[in-house]
Scaffold this motif. Structure first.
Motif, PDB file in Angstrom:
ATOM      1  N   ALA A  32      -7.743  10.458   5.495  1.00  0.00           N
ATOM      2  CA  ALA A  32      -8.245   9.626   4.385  1.00  0.00           C
ATOM      3  C   ALA A  32      -8.152   8.147   4.735  1.00  0.00           C
ATOM      4  O   ALA A  32      -9.021   7.346   4.401  1.00  0.00           O
ATOM      5  CB  ALA A  32      -7.443   9.927   3.119  1.00  0.00           C
ATOM      6  N   CYS A  33      -7.100   7.772   5.442  1.00  0.00           N
ATOM      7  CA  CYS A  33      -6.851   6.356   5.739  1.00  0.00           C
ATOM      8  C   CYS A  33      -7.557   5.884   7.015  1.00  0.00           C
ATOM      9  O   CYS A  33      -7.649   4.680   7.261  1.00  0.00           O
ATOM     10  CB  CYS A  33      -5.338   6.150   5.863  1.00  0.00           C
ATOM     11  N   THR A  50      -0.596  -1.645  -0.858  1.00  0.00           N
ATOM     12  CA  THR A  50      -1.185  -1.352   0.448  1.00  0.00           C
ATOM     13  C   THR A  50      -0.617  -2.358   1.449  1.00  0.00           C
ATOM     14  O   THR A  50      -0.573  -3.555   1.179  1.00  0.00           O
ATOM     15  CB  THR A  50      -2.719  -1.526   0.403  1.00  0.00           C
ATOM     16  N   LEU A  60      -1.206   8.651  -1.845  1.00  0.00           N
ATOM     17  CA  LEU A  60      -0.058   7.809  -1.463  1.00  0.00           C
ATOM     18  C   LEU A  60      -0.009   6.477  -2.213  1.00  0.00           C
ATOM     19  O   LEU A  60       1.052   5.854  -2.272  1.00  0.00           O
ATOM     20  CB  LEU A  60      -0.042   7.574   0.050  1.00  0.00           C
ATOM     21  N   TRP A  61      -1.115   6.060  -2.800  1.00  0.00           N
ATOM     22  CA  TRP A  61      -1.081   4.799  -3.559  1.00  0.00           C
ATOM     23  C   TRP A  61      -0.125   4.910  -4.755  1.00  0.00           C
ATOM     24  O   TRP A  61       0.417   3.915  -5.229  1.00  0.00           O
ATOM     25  CB  TRP A  61      -2.490   4.406  -4.039  1.00  0.00           C
ATOM     26  N   TRP A  83      -9.991   2.756   7.512  1.00  0.00           N
ATOM     27  CA  TRP A  83      -9.427   1.387   7.569  1.00  0.00           C
ATOM     28  C   TRP A  83      -9.047   1.041   8.997  1.00  0.00           C
ATOM     29  O   TRP A  83      -9.338  -0.049   9.491  1.00  0.00           O
ATOM     30  CB  TRP A  83      -8.185   1.266   6.673  1.00  0.00           C
ATOM     31  N   CYS A 140      -7.303   0.760  -2.734  1.00  0.00           N
ATOM     32  CA  CYS A 140      -7.628   2.102  -2.233  1.00  0.00           C
ATOM     33  C   CYS A 140      -6.824   3.192  -2.957  1.00  0.00           C
ATOM     34  O   CYS A 140      -5.614   3.079  -3.120  1.00  0.00           O
ATOM     35  CB  CYS A 140      -7.367   2.168  -0.729  1.00  0.00           C
ATOM     36  N   LYS A 141      -7.569   4.248  -3.351  1.00  0.00           N
ATOM     37  CA  LYS A 141      -6.924   5.428  -3.942  1.00  0.00           C
ATOM     38  C   LYS A 141      -7.507   6.686  -3.288  1.00  0.00           C
ATOM     39  O   LYS A 141      -7.671   7.721  -3.947  1.00  0.00           O
ATOM     40  CB  LYS A 141      -7.157   5.441  -5.456  1.00  0.00           C
ATOM     41  N   ALA A 142      -7.837   6.563  -2.015  1.00  0.00           N
ATOM     42  CA  ALA A 142      -8.507   7.667  -1.328  1.00  0.00           C
ATOM     43  C   ALA A 142      -7.588   8.858  -1.073  1.00  0.00           C
ATOM     44  O   ALA A 142      -8.047   9.943  -0.775  1.00  0.00           O
ATOM     45  CB  ALA A 142      -9.124   7.180  -0.018  1.00  0.00           C
ATOM     46  N   CYS A 143      -6.284   8.627  -1.132  1.00  0.00           N
ATOM     47  CA  CYS A 143      -5.339   9.760  -1.133  1.00  0.00           C
ATOM     48  C   CYS A 143      -4.254   9.414  -2.151  1.00  0.00           C
ATOM     49  O   CYS A 143      -4.251   8.316  -2.713  1.00  0.00           O
ATOM     50  CB  CYS A 143      -4.759  10.001   0.267  1.00  0.00           C
ATOM     51  N   VAL A 201      -1.453   4.920   8.499  1.00  0.00           N
ATOM     52  CA  VAL A 201      -1.495   5.100   7.046  1.00  0.00           C
ATOM     53  C   VAL A 201      -0.954   3.825   6.406  1.00  0.00           C
ATOM     54  O   VAL A 201       0.064   3.292   6.845  1.00  0.00           O
ATOM     55  CB  VAL A 201      -0.652   6.347   6.652  1.00  0.00           C
ATOM     56  N   LYS A 202      -1.632   3.335   5.379  1.00  0.00           N
ATOM     57  CA  LYS A 202      -1.317   1.996   4.855  1.00  0.00           C
ATOM     58  C   LYS A 202      -0.399   1.977   3.629  1.00  0.00           C
ATOM     59  O   LYS A 202      -0.120   0.920   3.087  1.00  0.00           O
ATOM     60  CB  LYS A 202      -2.618   1.262   4.491  1.00  0.00           C
ATOM     61  N   HIS A 203      -0.002   3.143   3.154  1.00  0.00           N
ATOM     62  CA  HIS A 203       0.974   3.167   2.058  1.00  0.00           C
ATOM     63  C   HIS A 203       2.261   3.872   2.529  1.00  0.00           C
ATOM     64  O   HIS A 203       2.204   4.775   3.361  1.00  0.00           O
ATOM     65  CB  HIS A 203       0.430   3.910   0.832  1.00  0.00           C
TER      66      HIS A 203
END
Ligand code: SF4
Length: 212
Positions: A123-124, A42, A35-36, A127, A30-33, A99-101
């Motif tokens: 964004a997250c 993730t 934070l990656w 999920w 995921c690169k939707a925001c 948030v996953k990151h």
């Protein structure tokens, strides 16, 4: 079910066949925001495929970021201890984050937690919504203010409404309590002890509702 909004979210990345392993695989890229770029990896949710309770924290911390597992750092260890005292088997629950990151900023050689903003949370969210849709918990428990506000989509005050079981479209009930990391940050030993007892009491109340 996950909803699309005009802003970029993870919704487009959801796999056609919704399963927890497929979600975890998809979220890994995921690169939707942005934070990656900060996190090592993730950190997806983990736990029982069908769980009576899903715990939702804010975001992975330093150790979670390095291991790829949720709630394994100091706060996670305190969480495990409190669960045990409350008679809740962590293996029968599902644990994840809004948030996953890991969002952090440098302070010397340390990486210091930085609160995710509204865009990152939005964004997250697909999920998290997909995890809830698959696990179908009876109670979704928000750990801390960021998770509570994200789940209630409104101005929710953990200080006033902790421990209340509120009907929700996400699950039969949503409940909020403090994040275990806030107990670790208590200013002195006595406050820490009292806050820990209150946290265990919230979990005991939760255990009774889940068993009903
Ligand atoms: S924080 Fe969430 S939305 Fe942002 S890149 Fe990571 S998994 Fe994707």
């Amino acid at each position: 079910m996950p909803r699309k909004t005009s802003q970029k979210t993870a919704a487009d990345l959801l796999p056609k066949q919704l399963t927890l392993p497929a979600l975890k695989d998809a979220a890994a890229d995921c690169k939707a925001c942005d934070l990656w770029k900060l996190g090592t990896q993730t950190v997806f949710g983990e736990g029982a495929r069908r769980a009576g309770v899903m715990f939702v924290g804010e975001q992975p911390g330093n150790e979670e970021d390095l291991t790829g597992k949720p709630f394994v750092g100091p706060a996670g260890k305190l969480f495990d201890k409190a669960l045990e005292e409350a008679g809740i088997d962590r293996a029968q629950t599902y644990v994840t984050n809004v948030v996953k990151h890991f969002k952090w900023e440098p302070r010397g050689k340390r990486r210091i937690h930085k609160k995710p903003n509204a865009q990152e949370i939005a964004a997250c969210r697909p999920w998290l919504e997909a995890e809830i849709a698959l696990v179908k918990p009876k109670v979704v428990v928000a750990l801390g203010a960021t998770a509570a506000q994200a789940l209630h989509r409104a101005k929710f005050r953990v200080t006033k409404q902790r421990g209340e079981f509120i009907e929700s479209t996400l699950a039969p009930y949503v409940m909020a309590t403090v994040h275990p990391s806030s107990i670790l940050r208590a200013p002195d030993e006595e406050t820490r002890r009292l806050e820990y007892r209150r946290f265990v009491d919230d979990l005991k109340k939760l255990a009774r509702v889940v068993k009903k």
